[in-house]
Write an enzyme that holds these catalytic residues in place. Structure first.
Site, mmCIF file in Angstrom:
data_model
loop_
_atom_site.group_PDB
_atom_site.id
_atom_site.type_symbol
_atom_site.label_atom_id
_atom_site.label_comp_id
_atom_site.label_asym_id
_atom_site.label_seq_id
_atom_site.Cartn_x
_atom_site.Cartn_y
_atom_site.Cartn_z
ATOM 1 N N SER A 27 0.819 -1.212 0.000
ATOM 2 C CA SER A 27 0.000 0.000 0.000
ATOM 3 C C SER A 27 0.862 1.274 0.000
ATOM 4 C CB SER A 27 -0.936 -0.004 1.213
ATOM 5 O OG SER A 27 -0.191 -0.117 2.407
ATOM 6 N N THR A 28 2.018 1.247 0.648
ATOM 7 C CA THR A 28 2.881 2.433 0.636
ATOM 8 C C THR A 28 3.439 2.637 -0.772
ATOM 9 O OG1 THR A 28 3.503 1.730 2.871
ATOM 10 C CG2 THR A 28 4.689 3.607 1.961
ATOM 11 N N ASP A 82 10.836 0.507 -1.921
ATOM 12 C CA ASP A 82 9.927 -0.535 -1.436
ATOM 13 C C ASP A 82 9.429 -0.191 -0.038
ATOM 14 O OD1 ASP A 82 8.508 -2.900 -1.361
ATOM 15 O OD2 ASP A 82 10.185 -4.146 -2.018
ATOM 16 N N ASP A 85 7.541 -4.442 6.359
ATOM 17 C CA ASP A 85 6.635 -4.778 7.458
ATOM 18 C C ASP A 85 7.268 -4.458 8.808
ATOM 19 O OD1 ASP A 85 4.493 -5.937 5.826
ATOM 20 O OD2 ASP A 85 6.090 -7.318 5.256
ATOM 21 N N GLU A 104 10.745 -9.032 -4.756
ATOM 22 C CA GLU A 104 11.298 -7.822 -4.126
ATOM 23 C C GLU A 104 12.771 -8.018 -3.809
ATOM 24 O OE1 GLU A 104 7.284 -6.029 -1.993
ATOM 25 O OE2 GLU A 104 8.476 -7.481 -0.905
#
Ligand code: 5RP
Length: 228
Positions: A27-28, A82, A85, A104
Protein backbone atom coordinates in the site's frame (compact mmCIF):
# COMPACT_ATOMS: atom_id res chain seq x y z
CA UNK A 1 -1.63 13.70 5.48
CA UNK A 2 -1.44 9.92 5.77
CA UNK A 3 1.99 8.92 7.09
CA UNK A 4 2.56 6.32 4.37
CA UNK A 5 1.88 9.00 1.78
CA UNK A 6 4.35 11.37 3.43
CA UNK A 7 7.10 8.74 3.27
CA UNK A 8 6.20 7.98 -0.35
CA UNK A 9 6.31 11.63 -1.41
CA UNK A 10 9.63 12.16 0.40
CA UNK A 11 11.22 9.29 -1.54
CA UNK A 12 10.50 10.95 -4.89
CA UNK A 13 13.46 13.29 -4.38
CA UNK A 14 15.78 10.30 -4.82
CA UNK A 15 14.51 9.58 -8.33
CA UNK A 16 16.20 11.37 -11.23
CA UNK A 17 15.04 11.68 -14.83
CA UNK A 18 16.50 8.84 -16.86
CA UNK A 19 16.71 6.47 -13.87
CA UNK A 20 15.94 2.79 -14.11
CA UNK A 21 14.12 1.94 -10.89
CA UNK A 22 12.70 -1.04 -9.04
CA UNK A 23 9.15 -0.76 -7.76
CA UNK A 24 8.25 -2.74 -4.64
CA UNK A 25 4.76 -3.82 -3.65
CA UNK A 26 2.17 -2.91 -1.05
CA UNK A 27 0.00 0.00 0.00
CA UNK A 28 2.88 2.43 0.64
CA UNK A 29 4.29 1.62 -2.79
CA UNK A 30 0.89 2.21 -4.36
CA UNK A 31 1.09 5.78 -3.03
CA UNK A 32 4.64 6.17 -4.33
CA UNK A 33 3.63 4.92 -7.79
CA UNK A 34 0.76 7.37 -7.89
CA UNK A 35 3.10 10.23 -6.99
CA UNK A 36 5.63 9.05 -9.56
CA UNK A 37 2.92 9.03 -12.22
CA UNK A 38 1.98 12.60 -11.29
CA UNK A 39 5.62 13.72 -11.57
CA UNK A 40 5.88 12.14 -15.02
CA UNK A 41 2.66 13.78 -16.10
CA UNK A 42 3.75 17.23 -14.90
CA UNK A 43 7.14 16.83 -16.60
CA UNK A 44 9.02 17.08 -13.29
CA UNK A 45 10.49 13.66 -14.10
CA UNK A 46 10.99 12.01 -17.48
CA UNK A 47 12.44 8.87 -19.08
CA UNK A 48 11.85 6.64 -16.08
CA UNK A 49 11.89 2.90 -16.68
CA UNK A 50 10.65 0.65 -13.88
CA UNK A 51 10.92 -3.02 -12.99
CA UNK A 52 7.86 -4.07 -10.94
CA UNK A 53 7.98 -6.68 -8.16
CA UNK A 54 4.40 -7.94 -8.54
CA UNK A 55 1.55 -8.08 -11.01
CA UNK A 56 -0.34 -5.61 -8.81
CA UNK A 57 2.50 -3.11 -8.88
CA UNK A 58 2.84 -3.56 -12.64
CA UNK A 59 -0.85 -2.76 -13.03
CA UNK A 60 -0.64 0.31 -10.79
CA UNK A 61 2.39 1.57 -12.72
CA UNK A 62 0.75 1.02 -16.10
CA UNK A 63 -2.32 2.94 -14.97
CA UNK A 64 -0.27 6.06 -14.25
CA UNK A 65 1.90 5.83 -17.35
CA UNK A 66 5.14 4.43 -15.93
CA UNK A 67 7.14 2.55 -18.56
CA UNK A 68 7.88 -1.01 -17.44
CA UNK A 69 10.79 -3.30 -18.11
CA UNK A 70 12.38 -6.48 -16.76
CA UNK A 71 15.65 -7.50 -15.19
CA UNK A 72 16.44 -9.36 -18.40
CA UNK A 73 16.49 -6.02 -20.20
CA UNK A 74 18.00 -3.88 -17.43
CA UNK A 75 21.22 -5.18 -15.98
CA UNK A 76 21.37 -2.68 -13.10
CA UNK A 77 18.83 -0.46 -11.41
CA UNK A 78 19.77 2.99 -10.11
CA UNK A 79 17.45 2.59 -7.17
CA UNK A 80 14.75 0.28 -5.87
CA UNK A 81 11.99 1.72 -3.68
CA UNK A 82 9.93 -0.54 -1.44
CA UNK A 83 7.88 -0.72 1.73
CA UNK A 84 8.51 -3.01 4.70
CA UNK A 85 6.63 -4.78 7.46
CA UNK A 86 9.31 -4.24 10.11
CA UNK A 87 12.50 -2.16 10.31
CA UNK A 88 15.03 -2.50 13.14
CA UNK A 89 17.70 -0.03 14.26
CA UNK A 90 20.29 -1.58 11.92
CA UNK A 91 18.06 -1.17 8.83
CA UNK A 92 17.31 -4.87 8.78
CA UNK A 93 13.82 -5.66 7.59
CA UNK A 94 11.00 -8.12 7.50
CA UNK A 95 9.15 -7.92 4.21
CA UNK A 96 6.68 -10.03 2.33
CA UNK A 97 3.32 -9.64 4.01
CA UNK A 98 2.20 -8.39 0.59
CA UNK A 99 3.35 -11.78 -0.79
CA UNK A 100 5.98 -10.27 -3.11
CA UNK A 101 9.12 -11.04 -1.09
CA UNK A 102 10.93 -13.16 -3.66
CA UNK A 103 10.66 -10.70 -6.52
CA UNK A 104 11.30 -7.82 -4.13
CA UNK A 105 14.53 -9.44 -2.97
CA UNK A 106 15.66 -10.22 -6.51
CA UNK A 107 14.96 -6.67 -7.66
CA UNK A 108 16.68 -5.15 -4.60
CA UNK A 109 19.85 -7.13 -5.26
CA UNK A 110 20.07 -5.51 -8.71
CA UNK A 111 19.82 -1.96 -7.36
CA UNK A 112 22.60 0.45 -6.44
CA UNK A 113 20.35 1.97 -3.76
CA UNK A 114 17.56 0.19 -1.88
CA UNK A 115 15.30 2.78 -0.27
CA UNK A 116 12.58 1.73 2.15
CA UNK A 117 9.51 3.87 2.85
CA UNK A 118 7.54 3.26 6.04
CA UNK A 119 5.44 4.96 8.64
CA UNK A 120 6.68 4.91 12.23
CA UNK A 121 4.49 1.93 13.16
CA UNK A 122 6.93 -0.34 11.27
CA UNK A 123 9.87 0.47 13.55
CA UNK A 124 10.85 -2.31 15.97
CA UNK A 125 13.77 -2.89 18.30
CA UNK A 126 13.69 -6.60 17.49
CA UNK A 127 12.55 -8.21 14.23
CA UNK A 128 9.58 -10.55 14.49
CA UNK A 129 7.85 -8.67 17.29
CA UNK A 130 5.26 -6.86 15.19
CA UNK A 131 4.03 -9.74 13.06
CA UNK A 132 5.00 -13.03 11.46
CA UNK A 133 7.97 -13.76 9.22
CA UNK A 134 6.64 -14.84 5.80
CA UNK A 135 8.44 -17.68 4.05
CA UNK A 136 7.74 -18.70 0.44
CA UNK A 137 7.90 -22.47 -0.07
CA UNK A 138 7.30 -24.83 -2.96
CA UNK A 139 3.83 -26.39 -2.83
CA UNK A 140 5.27 -29.92 -2.75
CA UNK A 141 5.48 -31.21 0.85
CA UNK A 142 4.36 -28.01 2.54
CA UNK A 143 3.59 -29.83 5.81
CA UNK A 144 7.15 -31.04 5.99
CA UNK A 145 8.38 -27.43 5.75
CA UNK A 146 5.92 -26.37 8.43
CA UNK A 147 7.16 -29.11 10.77
CA UNK A 148 10.79 -28.14 10.12
CA UNK A 149 10.08 -24.44 10.68
CA UNK A 150 8.20 -25.17 13.91
CA UNK A 151 11.25 -26.82 15.45
CA UNK A 152 13.10 -23.51 14.99
CA UNK A 153 10.99 -22.17 17.86
CA UNK A 154 8.10 -20.48 16.10
CA UNK A 155 4.46 -21.14 15.37
CA UNK A 156 4.41 -21.84 11.64
CA UNK A 157 1.17 -21.85 9.66
CA UNK A 158 0.26 -22.03 6.01
CA UNK A 159 -1.20 -18.65 4.99
CA UNK A 160 -4.79 -19.26 3.94
CA UNK A 161 -7.32 -17.03 2.24
CA UNK A 162 -10.85 -16.57 3.65
CA UNK A 163 -12.07 -19.51 1.56
CA UNK A 164 -9.54 -21.82 3.23
CA UNK A 165 -7.22 -22.21 0.23
CA UNK A 166 -3.52 -21.46 0.36
CA UNK A 167 -2.73 -17.92 -0.73
CA UNK A 168 -0.21 -18.02 -3.56
CA UNK A 169 2.48 -15.60 -4.63
CA UNK A 170 2.81 -14.36 -8.22
CA UNK A 171 5.26 -17.24 -8.62
CA UNK A 172 2.49 -19.74 -7.77
CA UNK A 173 4.00 -20.71 -4.41
CA UNK A 174 2.33 -20.84 -0.98
CA UNK A 175 3.58 -18.85 2.00
CA UNK A 176 4.14 -20.08 5.54
CA UNK A 177 3.88 -17.43 8.25
CA UNK A 178 6.11 -17.87 11.31
CA UNK A 179 5.31 -16.22 14.62
CA UNK A 180 8.14 -15.86 17.13
CA UNK A 181 6.97 -15.31 20.71
CA UNK A 182 9.64 -12.80 21.69
CA UNK A 183 10.82 -11.89 18.23
CA UNK A 184 13.82 -13.29 16.36
CA UNK A 185 16.84 -13.85 18.54
CA UNK A 186 19.53 -13.96 15.83
CA UNK A 187 18.19 -12.91 12.40
CA UNK A 188 21.45 -13.69 10.55
CA UNK A 189 21.65 -17.20 11.93
CA UNK A 190 17.96 -17.82 11.24
CA UNK A 191 18.22 -16.47 7.69
CA UNK A 192 21.18 -18.76 6.91
CA UNK A 193 19.41 -21.76 8.40
CA UNK A 194 16.19 -21.19 6.46
CA UNK A 195 18.10 -20.51 3.26
CA UNK A 196 19.84 -23.89 3.54
CA UNK A 197 16.58 -25.85 3.57
CA UNK A 198 15.60 -27.49 0.29
CA UNK A 199 12.03 -26.69 -0.65
CA UNK A 200 12.08 -23.24 0.87
CA UNK A 201 12.17 -20.67 -1.89
CA UNK A 202 12.85 -17.45 0.03
CA UNK A 203 12.28 -15.82 3.41
CA UNK A 204 11.22 -12.33 4.34
CA UNK A 205 14.36 -11.35 6.25
CA UNK A 206 16.10 -8.59 4.30
CA UNK A 207 19.38 -8.20 6.17
CA UNK A 208 22.10 -5.67 5.28
CA UNK A 209 20.20 -4.73 2.15
CA UNK A 210 18.51 -1.36 2.74
CA UNK A 211 20.70 1.66 2.06
CA UNK A 212 18.19 4.17 3.36
CA UNK A 213 14.95 3.98 5.36
CA UNK A 214 12.55 6.90 5.17
CA UNK A 215 10.25 7.02 8.20
CA UNK A 216 7.19 9.24 8.44
CA UNK A 217 6.30 10.37 11.97
CA UNK A 218 3.37 12.65 12.81
CA UNK A 219 5.42 15.83 12.77
CA UNK A 220 8.52 14.99 10.75
CA UNK A 221 10.28 12.66 8.34
CA UNK A 222 13.47 10.94 9.43
CA UNK A 223 16.04 9.04 7.40
CA UNK A 224 18.16 6.12 8.54
CA UNK A 225 21.22 5.45 6.39
CA UNK A 226 23.63 2.61 5.94
CA UNK A 227 26.63 2.09 3.70
CA UNK A 228 25.69 -1.25 2.19
C1 5RP B 1 5.12 -6.77 0.10
C2 5RP B 1 5.92 -6.08 1.13
C3 5RP B 1 5.45 -4.73 1.54
O1 5RP B 1 6.47 -3.82 1.32
C4 5RP B 1 5.11 -4.74 3.01
O2 5RP B 1 4.16 -5.76 3.23
C5 5RP B 1 4.57 -3.39 3.47
O3 5RP B 1 3.32 -3.17 2.91
P1 5RP B 1 2.48 -1.86 3.18
O4 5RP B 1 3.17 -0.74 2.51
O5 5RP B 1 1.13 -2.18 2.57
O6 5RP B 1 2.37 -1.67 4.67
O7 5RP B 1 6.92 -6.54 1.61
O8 5RP B 1 5.58 -8.08 -0.11
Amino acid sequence: MDLKKQAALHALQYIRSGNVIGLGSGSTMALFIKALGASLKSGELSDIVAVPTSEETAQQAREVGVKLSTLDECERLDVAIDGADEVDNNLNLIKGLGRALLREKVVATHADEFIIIVDKTKLVSRLGTRGPLPIEVVSFAVDSQIRWLTQLGCVAELWLSDNGLALLTDNGNPIVRCWFDDGIDNPKHLAALIKSRTGIVEHGLFLDMATKVIVAHETRITEMESAR
